[in-house]
Scaffold this active site. Structure first.
Site, PDB file in Angstrom:
ATOM      1  CD  GLU A 138     -12.613  -7.190  41.761  1.00 13.67           C
ATOM      2  OE1 GLU A 138     -12.279  -6.788  40.845  1.00 13.67           O
ATOM      3  OE2 GLU A 138     -13.231  -8.256  41.659  1.00 13.67           O
ATOM      4  CE1 TYR A 158     -14.566  -4.707  37.286  1.00 12.80           C
ATOM      5  CE2 TYR A 158     -12.728  -4.371  38.875  1.00 12.80           C
ATOM      6  CZ  TYR A 158     -13.504  -5.158  38.258  1.00 12.80           C
ATOM      7  OH  TYR A 158     -13.471  -6.450  38.399  1.00 12.80           O
ATOM      8  CG  ASP A 214     -14.076  -6.301  33.335  1.00  5.54           C
ATOM      9  OD1 ASP A 214     -15.070  -6.572  32.605  1.00  5.54           O
ATOM     10  OD2 ASP A 214     -13.139  -7.154  33.424  1.00  5.54           O
ATOM     11  CB  CYS A 240     -16.661 -13.073  24.919  1.00  2.00           C
ATOM     12  SG  CYS A 240     -17.122 -11.798  23.704  1.00  2.00           S
ATOM     13  CB  CYS A 257     -18.826 -17.891  18.552  1.00  2.00           C
ATOM     14  SG  CYS A 257     -18.121 -16.277  18.610  1.00  2.00           S
ATOM     15  CB  CYS A 277     -20.962 -17.788  23.518  1.00  2.00           C
ATOM     16  SG  CYS A 277     -21.393 -16.064  24.437  1.00  2.00           S
ATOM     17  CB  CYS A 333     -23.962 -12.671  19.764  1.00  2.00           C
ATOM     18  SG  CYS A 333     -22.259 -11.677  19.757  1.00  2.00           S
TER      19      CYS A 333
END
Length: 366
Positions: free
Chosen positions: A44, A127, A145, A203, A210, A213, A219
DNA sequence: GACGCGTGGGC
DNA sequence: TGCCCAAGCGT
């Protein structure tokens, strides 16, 4: 607006669709092969503002050298920086090291498990605390994030300037609330990684896919998203000294020629940029006579393009051409390659054929 | 709350 | 090829 059963069912369907998408499309990344909180932590920190493709190689080398929290805590800072060389944002490495030492000395070597406690360690912000707690310990806390922010803004039809109710802070709260509402409480780690993976693979900032997705049906924008313009790059000329000498062999009996050494200079620990890293000695003047010009290279740091000239300098010219500078050392090329070099220094030495690149060139594309 | 902090890769 | 970044944090 009261929460209805229909709302709950809609949210449950979104969770299921996302998690199914993730199960089919998740990348097989090195840090996903370990459940160790330390391993998650290191990944991370490395991933902060850094591309996955760059992190992959570096993560494996780092974990090979510092396989446990204790091994990291016991290592000299220069060793940690050397493994971070080329990754950028070197403060991350220093804070990771400091935090490991704190955990080793005060917490019996056990990384805290809750997001709230993780947050108190240097380098672990909102985060990263949520990411470690959810992925390593299943704490039901949502991460936000850059990916999640983009996904949710597109999904909900929010833009940075939308709504009279406040600016960036208000928008941020709305995003956090939505992320928390969507979070799958039974699988927070998978859900959080799925949201980020969706942002990274589908995305995307430009040209979102799309059609692939799992959220497309609900959306609001289908990929519309405005981002603020960046500041323009500026340029600056710099020059560095390439000073190479032959160190005499320790024993004439064993070696005809000696070892080639290069002179390196350590940046001050107190500089804001790349503190403690090693580079070629900087020249007072960026002007270099053509006969001494070894090479030129361009290197971008933040919003500045550095046009760097690398000048061949003899030992006896050194004092007149360079400022006194910081700590200097003659090091063999082998040693230099393992040191905490700035990327510009590594680039210059590699291009001068004094170092071999860290990885062999990939096979040419067809 | 805005700013400083790095880099190699992708388009 | 020049631009735009990318799984943030600390001050």
């Amino acid at each position: 607006m009261p929460k209805t059963e229909a709302d709950s069912a809609r949210i449950a369907a979104l969770r299921t669709r996302l998690l199914n998408w993730y199960a089919r499309n998740r990348r097989d990344l090195p840090w996903r092969q370990s459940a160790a909180p330390y391993a998650i932590w290191v990944s991370e920190i490395m991933l902060q503002q850094t591309r996955v493709a760059v992190v992959i190689e570096r993560y494996q080398a780092f974990m090979a050298r510092f396989p446990t929290l204790l091994s990291l805590a016991l290592a000299p800072e220069q060793d940690v920086l050397a493994l971070w060389s080329g990754l950028g944002y070197y403060r991350r490495a220093r804070m990771l090291h400091k935090a490991a030492q704190f955990v080793a000395e005060n917490l019996g070597g056990n990384l805290p498990t809750s997001a709230g406690q993780l947050r108190t360690l240097p380098g672990i912000g909102v985060y990263t605390a949520a990411a470690i707690a959810s992925i390593a310990h299943g704490e039901p806390v949502a991460v936000v994030d850059g990916n999640v922010e983009r996904v949710l803004c597109r999904f909900a039809g929010w833009s940075a300037s939308s709504g009279k109710s406040g600016g960036a802070a208000a928008l941020r709260r709305k995003i956090e609330n939505l992320a928390a509402k969507l979070l799958a409480p039974s699988r927070p780690g998978d859900f959080n990684q799925a949201m980020m993976e969706l942002g990274a693979l589908v995305c995307t900032p430009r040209n979102p896919l799309c059609a692939d997705c799992p959220f497309a049906a609900e959306c609001k924008t289908r990929g519309e998203h405005k981002t603020p313009r960046r500041a323009k790059m500026t340029s600056r000329a710099v020059a560095y000294a390439l000073v190479v000498r032959m160190k005499p062999a320790a024993s004439r009996r064993h070696s005809i020629c000696g070892v080639r050494q290069v002179l390196l200079e350590q940046r001050s620990e107190y500089q804001s940029v790349m503190p403690g890293l090693w580079e070629l000695p900087q020249l007072r003047s960026a002007e270099v006579p053509p006969t001494d010009l070894r090479m030129t290279l361009r290197h971008a740091i933040m919003q500045v393009n550095y046009y760097a000239r690398i000048r061949d300098v003899a030992e006896n010219e050194l004092a007149s051409l360079t400022a006194s500078g910081g700590k200097r050392r003659w090091v063999s090329l082998t040693e230099a390659s393992g040191m905490a070099l700035t990327s510009l220094a590594r680039k210059a030495l590699t291009r001068a054929h004094l170092l071999t690149p860290p990885l062999p060139d990939p096979p040419p594309k067809l």
